[in-house]
Design an enzyme around this catalytic site. Structure first.
Site, short mmCIF file in Angstrom:
data_model
loop_
_atom_site.label_atom_id
_atom_site.label_comp_id
_atom_site.label_asym_id
_atom_site.label_seq_id
_atom_site.Cartn_x
_atom_site.Cartn_y
_atom_site.Cartn_z
N GLU A 1 7.74 -70.68 -60.13
CA GLU A 1 6.99 -69.81 -61.04
C GLU A 1 7.70 -68.47 -61.06
O GLU A 1 7.79 -67.80 -60.04
CB GLU A 1 5.54 -69.67 -60.55
CG GLU A 1 4.60 -69.10 -61.60
CD GLU A 1 4.61 -67.58 -61.61
OE1 GLU A 1 5.29 -67.02 -62.51
OE2 GLU A 1 3.98 -66.98 -60.75
N GLY B 1 8.15 -65.90 -57.76
CA GLY B 1 8.96 -64.68 -57.69
C GLY B 1 9.73 -64.45 -58.97
O GLY B 1 9.33 -64.89 -60.05
N SER B 2 10.85 -63.78 -58.85
CA SER B 2 11.63 -63.37 -60.02
C SER B 2 12.44 -64.53 -60.59
O SER B 2 12.73 -65.51 -59.90
CB SER B 2 12.58 -62.24 -59.64
OG SER B 2 13.62 -62.72 -58.80
N TYR B 3 12.83 -64.37 -61.85
CA TYR B 3 13.67 -65.38 -62.50
C TYR B 3 15.02 -65.48 -61.79
O TYR B 3 15.53 -66.60 -61.58
CB TYR B 3 13.88 -65.02 -63.97
CG TYR B 3 14.93 -65.87 -64.64
CD1 TYR B 3 14.69 -67.21 -64.93
CD2 TYR B 3 16.17 -65.35 -64.96
CE1 TYR B 3 15.66 -68.00 -65.53
CE2 TYR B 3 17.14 -66.13 -65.57
CZ TYR B 3 16.89 -67.45 -65.85
OH TYR B 3 17.85 -68.22 -66.43
N ALA B 4 15.59 -64.34 -61.41
CA ALA B 4 16.92 -64.35 -60.78
C ALA B 4 16.90 -65.18 -59.50
O ALA B 4 17.80 -65.99 -59.25
CB ALA B 4 17.38 -62.93 -60.50
N THR B 5 15.88 -64.97 -58.67
CA THR B 5 15.79 -65.73 -57.42
C THR B 5 15.48 -67.20 -57.69
O THR B 5 16.06 -68.10 -57.07
CB THR B 5 14.71 -65.13 -56.51
OG1 THR B 5 15.02 -63.75 -56.26
CG2 THR B 5 14.63 -65.88 -55.19
N GLY B 6 14.57 -67.45 -58.62
CA GLY B 6 14.24 -68.84 -58.97
C GLY B 6 15.44 -69.60 -59.49
O GLY B 6 15.63 -70.78 -59.19
N CYS C 1 2.69 -61.27 -62.34
CA CYS C 1 3.64 -61.97 -63.21
C CYS C 1 3.07 -62.18 -64.61
O CYS C 1 3.82 -62.39 -65.56
CB CYS C 1 4.04 -63.31 -62.59
SG CYS C 1 2.65 -64.34 -62.12
#
Length: 495
Positions: free
Chosen positions: A251, A228-233, A285
């Site tokens: 990822e 998913g997104s960088y913010a969530t990761g 992505c």
């Protein structure tokens, strides 16, 4: 779509049974029309805790099941997917908006993943033994335990499957939370696992929003596999900062560059650039976000043809005729977010070449956009998950490489060039986990690892290397009979 066609959820899948949920209402819509598609419930705290309990209860038996038997279940799963191939492809298109041709390729990827995962497990985590003078040196692998798989909406069947299959093969039990945008696809995938005869508790599916995900991650688990997104990761990484014993495979996408060199076949460059930037409505992505072109006649001609091809691109619902190349982004809310991002880039000095526009109110249907950011001041290093390309011009090849590396991410990068020496220079200097030459940045093979560096991941590549984060190595020195050494260490007296 009439109300009669709304899919009513089967519920949460816990311990081999569908249990009607009691949580808040959860709905998914067709992003090409904005109409309601699926209706169910968010998992409650009690349901999440119960799923975790049964996953723990099933773990010992599943981990002690032979690899051959676990592989047999995954092959039985493939048989069920084959039986439901057409239904699954149509459901993916309904829930994500993808053209049917693309959903069909996703189903094929789900099917092909199993044999590749079996092969990868046998290559990367198979037991090994070496005889030494004193003992047998043995290497074996054990499952981590209960792992959480957090699904992504862009490939709702394939990406989750890429975590679930290796995890099960290694002997883990799985708690699966799909994307809240694609619960219907997840239900069909789980039904295929159920019909494969998989023992109760080995896989459990919990539908829900981000709050459900947070509750799930607070349970007694041993691994989290996320796309998913960088913010969530980043939030997941921070959530586990005091739990280093939990393995994380994250990822997180990228602000990927595609460099166009001086090439003879401009049409080929345009074609591969479209596949790099616009396929899946820009929601891969590995999509190229930054197109770096020469400030020359070649660059001008490329940009002219690229813009024309994007303008002529067919966009629409998956069942439109003639068949579209792309469908919508995942929701109307996301479409508005992307349009706002485009507006911000214009305010920073970006020059619009082809505006990204909303094509139908209350949907995710947007047209491809192109913006020249060469003269913009301090453009943000952010991933815009849409059919939207930023153009940057360069005067010499060294500058192109410098521009390509101006990102905190490092997932994919590509070069379109007839010059082999330039590719060698590009490969040696670019920091990314996937580097392609004369192929789209979105081109990847399940027979290779898939992952990035920098803010694109945490050095746990998936695909062929997923086996690495699904089991841990155990080293043993073994001797079947206890004996006293002939030569003893000095200073010891045994009477």
């Amino acid at each position: 779509m009439s109300k009669l066609q709304i899919i009513q959820s089967k519920g949460q899948y816990i311990n081999g049974e569908w249990i009607k949920g009691n949580g808040l209402i959860l709905e998914s819509t067709n992003p090409a029309s904005g109409t309601l598609l699926w209706q169910g419930n968010n998992a409650t705290d009690e349901e999440i805790a119960n799923a975790c309990y049964v996953a723990h209860r099933a773990l010992k038996s599943w981990a002690n099941t032979s690899f051959e038997e676990r592989a047999r279940y995954t092959k039985a799963f493939v048989e069920q997917v084959e039986k439901n191939r057409e239904q699954l492809a149509r459901l993916i298109s309904l829930e994500t908006g993808k053209p049917l041709w693309e959903s069909q390729t996703e189903v094929s990827s789900v099917i092909g993943k199993v044999n590749l995962s079996i092969q990868a497990y046998q290559e990367r985590t198979w037991p090994k033994q070496t005889e030494t003078a004193e003992a047998n040196a043995c290497l074996r692998f054990k499952p981590h335990g209960i792992v959480v798989v957090l699904g992504a909406f862009n490939f709702p069947a394939h990406l989750s499957n890429g975590h679930i299959v290796p995890a099960l093969l290694a002997g883990n039990t799985v708690l699966y939370k799909p994307s809240e945008h694609t619960p219907a696809v997840a239900e069909l995938i789980i039904q295929c696992w159920h019909d494969s005869g998989l023992p109760p508790g080995v896989i459990n599916c919990l539908q829900g929003n981000a709050n459900c995900g947070n509750t799930l991650l607070s349970q007694d688990i041993q691994g989290v596999y996320f796309t998913g997104s960088y913010a969530t990761g980043l939030r997941i990484h921070q959530q586990f900062c005091n739990r280093p014993e939990v393995i994380l495979a994250l990822e997180m996408g990228g602000n990927n560059p595609l460099v166009i060199d001086e090439v003879k076949d401009i049409d080929a460059a345009v074609y591969h650039t479209i596949l790099s930037t616009m396929i899946t409505a820009g929601q891969r992505c590995t999509c190229a976000r930054r197109i770096i072109i020469p400030d020359s006649q070649t660059g001008d001609l490329f940009l002219e043809r690229f813009a024309k091809a994007c303008k002529l691109m067919r966009i629409g619902s998956f069942d439109s005729q003639p068949e579209p190349f792309i469908g919508p982004v995942i929701s109307h809310v996301q479409a508005l977010k992307h349009l706002h991002a485009q507006k911000q880039l214009i305010e920073m000095g970006g020059e619009i070449i082809l505006p990204m526009s909303l094509l139908l109110e209350y949907t995710g249907l947007v047209s491809p956009g192109i913006i020249d950011m060469t003269r913009a001041k301090n453009p943000p290093d952010e991933e815009i998950f849409a059919p939207f390309a930023q153009i940057y011009r360069y005067n010499h090849f060294d500058e192109a490489i410098q521009l390509a590396n101006q990102t905190r991410y490092g997932l994919s990068a590509g070069l379109l060039s007839d010059n082999k020496d330039h590719y060698q220079q590009f490969y040696q200097n670019i920091r990314a986990g996937l580097i392609n030459w004369n192929r789209p940045t979105t081109g990847a093979a399940s027979s290779l690892p898939f992952g990035g560096v920098g803010c694109s991941g945490n050095h746990r590549p998936s695909a062929y290397f997923a086996a690495d984060y699904c089991a841990y190595p155990v080293a043993s020195m073994e001797q079947p009979l206890l004996t006293t050494p002939v030569q003893r260490l000095p200073g010891l007296v045994l009477e």
